[in-house]
Design a protein around this motif. Structure first.
Motif, PDB file in Angstrom:
ATOM      1  N   SER A 196      -4.456  13.005  -5.958  1.00  0.00           N
ATOM      2  CA  SER A 196      -3.663  12.488  -4.842  1.00  0.00           C
ATOM      3  C   SER A 196      -2.480  13.382  -4.518  1.00  0.00           C
ATOM      4  CB  SER A 196      -3.171  11.077  -5.161  1.00  0.00           C
ATOM      5  OG  SER A 196      -4.257  10.187  -5.306  1.00  0.00           O
ATOM      6  N   SER A 197      -1.877  13.980  -5.548  1.00  0.00           N
ATOM      7  CA  SER A 197      -0.704  14.825  -5.314  1.00  0.00           C
ATOM      8  C   SER A 197      -1.055  16.131  -4.616  1.00  0.00           C
ATOM      9  CB  SER A 197      -0.003  15.130  -6.647  1.00  0.00           C
ATOM     10  OG  SER A 197      -0.849  15.911  -7.485  1.00  0.00           O
ATOM     11  N   ALA A 250       0.845  -1.193   0.000  1.00  0.00           N
ATOM     12  CA  ALA A 250       0.000   0.000   0.000  1.00  0.00           C
ATOM     13  C   ALA A 250       0.883   1.247   0.000  1.00  0.00           C
ATOM     14  CB  ALA A 250      -0.908  -0.004   1.232  1.00  0.00           C
ATOM     15  N   ARG A 251       0.660   2.112  -0.984  1.00  0.00           N
ATOM     16  CA  ARG A 251       1.522   3.292  -1.130  1.00  0.00           C
ATOM     17  C   ARG A 251       0.691   4.536  -1.362  1.00  0.00           C
ATOM     18  NH1 ARG A 251       6.481   1.288  -1.249  1.00  0.00           N
ATOM     19  NH2 ARG A 251       6.843  -0.811  -2.044  1.00  0.00           N
ATOM     20  N   ARG A 252       1.250   5.675  -0.918  1.00  0.00           N
ATOM     21  CA  ARG A 252       0.575   6.952  -1.099  1.00  0.00           C
ATOM     22  C   ARG A 252       1.540   7.983  -1.660  1.00  0.00           C
ATOM     23  NH1 ARG A 252       2.125   9.966   3.427  1.00  0.00           N
ATOM     24  NH2 ARG A 252       2.723   8.734   5.261  1.00  0.00           N
ATOM     25  N   GLN A 253       1.002   8.901  -2.428  1.00  0.00           N
ATOM     26  CA  GLN A 253       1.779   9.986  -3.020  1.00  0.00           C
ATOM     27  C   GLN A 253       2.175  10.987  -1.940  1.00  0.00           C
ATOM     28  OE1 GLN A 253       2.864  10.749  -6.270  1.00  0.00           O
ATOM     29  NE2 GLN A 253       3.886  12.438  -5.201  1.00  0.00           N
ATOM     30  N   ALA A 254       3.453  11.359  -1.920  1.00  0.00           N
ATOM     31  CA  ALA A 254       3.900  12.382  -0.973  1.00  0.00           C
ATOM     32  C   ALA A 254       3.319  13.733  -1.378  1.00  0.00           C
ATOM     33  CB  ALA A 254       5.419  12.450  -0.945  1.00  0.00           C
ATOM     34  N   GLY A 292       7.910  11.713  -4.654  1.00  0.00           N
ATOM     35  CA  GLY A 292       8.145  10.453  -3.963  1.00  0.00           C
ATOM     36  C   GLY A 292       6.861   9.730  -3.592  1.00  0.00           C
ATOM     37  N   ILE A 293       7.042   8.453  -3.286  1.00  0.00           N
ATOM     38  CA  ILE A 293       5.937   7.582  -2.877  1.00  0.00           C
ATOM     39  C   ILE A 293       6.280   7.002  -1.512  1.00  0.00           C
ATOM     40  CG2 ILE A 293       4.604   5.508  -3.409  1.00  0.00           C
ATOM     41  CD1 ILE A 293       4.076   7.719  -5.356  1.00  0.00           C
ATOM     42  N   ASN A 294       5.331   7.054  -0.594  1.00  0.00           N
ATOM     43  CA  ASN A 294       5.542   6.518   0.747  1.00  0.00           C
ATOM     44  C   ASN A 294       4.755   5.232   0.951  1.00  0.00           C
ATOM     45  OD1 ASN A 294       7.104   8.766   1.488  1.00  0.00           O
ATOM     46  ND2 ASN A 294       5.265   9.933   1.986  1.00  0.00           N
TER      47      ASN A 294
END
Length: 467
Positions: free
Chosen positions: A418-419, A368-372, A377-379
């Motif tokens: 998302s960004s 599971a990843r989210r946009q910083a 970057g991706i967290n």
């Protein structure tokens, strides 16, 4: 109100009715499958003991568990019954019979609460209290999850009731057994000992307490010796009370992802009603508050204060449910009671319908990843997000799983959204992964039960001894 208090015989009848009703309710939501990895070790050791093994836990090739032997001993009767049924009929029902004991445990605790309260309050108030506690707090989901804390609470409360109504030796003997289930039950036992000795200030009472606790202490020392060849407990070596106290207290009480007030809204009713309750039963009120506060402070310091994997903070089950009891005094505040009860039931349904650990397991299994935000970057979404970010909490995750089952999944968003705003939880995991994880968590859903058994606990007989 005093005139409406029940006679002893009527108190027992009321208690049995409560027990029967909640046994039926909890059977309807019963999952019938293993749920936790911790539980698999307890079951493996129970099987070893059942077949005359497991007494040399520290030796190579022997199965044992680092957890308290008490839970393992309690598990032996249903496992023995399942073994007998399998040998005589060929029917496998091990997981069903084992998890059934948590259904019985859940109903038994509420029956004990009804018995206790019926000595001070009318039947109508008693029914209102147990219904709210049984359906609007985390107690309901934990009739489906095989953790030790619910067992600790029921046995400790049984001990309290016995002591409260004239059987101190049997009561302390029962409460002392919780030490064999979880060593941290000392946070319950110490306040109970203080509560008893303040009302019985004599050498004889102190000797009675010591003698009643001796069997459980001896059992714990024996269990340590057969596992580690030492009476010292090495099960939690490397784990410590190293968390900053204020961080833990904030997380347990107020965090958006783990707050005990969020997962058990009726706890607020208990807090609001505590003063009135203290006028009727002052020593009992202080005991419940003492256990609650002791547990909050103790587990706030534990490195894993959120008790994951769990629905909410399972460590605080005893303190939370005990502090809910004083709500019996303010059930006349209908608007507040209805609001918090409805909120509590809705929260519990999210765990009862799709499984209290399914979202947590999904986060573990999927990247599971989210946009910083505002930077490149991706967290990776992790348990800190679950604890403190409301957008990634268990309540939101289980709501998404339930929406998949209801065939109304959330809409996806564009990367640009998302960004700027942040990545919604649904967009952080592929839709097909959400769909695969969404299953009705009831015993009649055979496909999910088999998958849960295989994925979460494997076969307890195949679990290797933890070293």
């Amino acid at each position: 109100m005093r005139d409406a208090v029940l006679a002893p015989a009527d108190s027992r009848q009321l208690s049995l009715r409560v027990l029967a009703l909640f046994a039926l309710i909890y059977l309807c939501s019963w999952a019938g499958h293993y749920t936790s990895g911790d539980g698999s070790y307890k079951i493996a050791w129970a099987k070893a003991l059942l077949h005359g093994q497991g007494f040399e836990g520290g030796s190579p090739g022997h199965v044992y568990s680092k957890y308290g032997i008490g839970h393992t001993l309690i598990a032996i009767p249903p496992l023995a019954a399942a073994d007998f049924i399998h040998k005589t009929t060929g029917i496998r029902c091990e997981a069903a019979l084992y998890t059934l004991m948590f259904v019985v445990n859940g109903a038994l605790f509420l029956g004990l609460v009804a018995f206790y309260l019926s000595h001070f309050y009318p039947a109508r108030s008693v029914w209102g209290t147990v219904i709210i506690a049984g359906l609007a707090t985390i107690w309901w989901p934990y009739t489906k999850l095989d953790f030790s804390e619910p067992l600790v609470l029921t046995i400790a409360f049984l001990g309290f009731v016995l002591m409260r109504f004239g059987h101190p030796v049997w009561g302390m003997l029962a409460a002392g057994f919780t030490l064999a289930i979880r060593s941290d039950s000392i946070a319950i036992l110490v306040p109970m000992i203080v509560w008893y000795l303040l009302s019985n200030r004599s050498l004889r009472a102190s000797v009675r307490v010591a003698a009643s606790l001796a069997p459980s202490v001896a059992l714990v020392l024996f269990a340590n010796y057969i596992r580690y060849h030492s009476v010292l407990d090495r099960g939690y070596a490397g784990e410590s009370f190293s968390n900053p106290l204020l961080v833990g207290i904030y997380g347990i009480l107020f965090s958006s992802g783990k707050s005990i007030l969020l997962f058990s809204p009726p706890l607020l009713l208990g807090i609001l009603g505590w003063r009135r309750f203290a006028r009727r039963a002052p020593s009992d009120a202080w005991l419940f508050l003492g256990i609650f506060c002791t547990q909050v402070v103790l587990f706030a310091k534990w490195w894993d204060w959120s008790s994951d994997d769990a629905w909410g903070v399972r460590f605080l089950i005893p303190g939370t449910l005990l502090m809910c009891i004083p709500m019996v005094t303010i059930l006349d505040r209908r608007a507040t009671v209805i609001l918090l009860t409805v909120a509590g039931v809705l929260v519990q349904l999210l765990a009862v319908t799709v499984g209290g650990l399914d979202y947590v397991m999904l986060i573990r299994a999927e990247p599971a990843r989210r946009q910083a935000l505002y930077v490149d970057g991706i967290n990776r979404i992790d348990f800190e997000d679950i604890r403190f970010d409301p957008g990634y909490s268990q309540i939101v995750g289980n709501w998404i799983l339930l929406r998949h089952l209801l065939r109304i999944p959330p809409a996806t968003h564009t990367p640009e959204y998302s960004s700027k705003v942040g990545t919604p939880l649904y967009d952080s995991i592929p839709p097909q992964a959400w769909a695969a994880a969404a299953n009705w968590d009831f015993i009649w859903n055979f496909r999910h039960n088999v998958k849960a058994h295989d994925a979460k606990s494997a076969s307890p007989a195949d679990v290797a001894p933890p070293h």
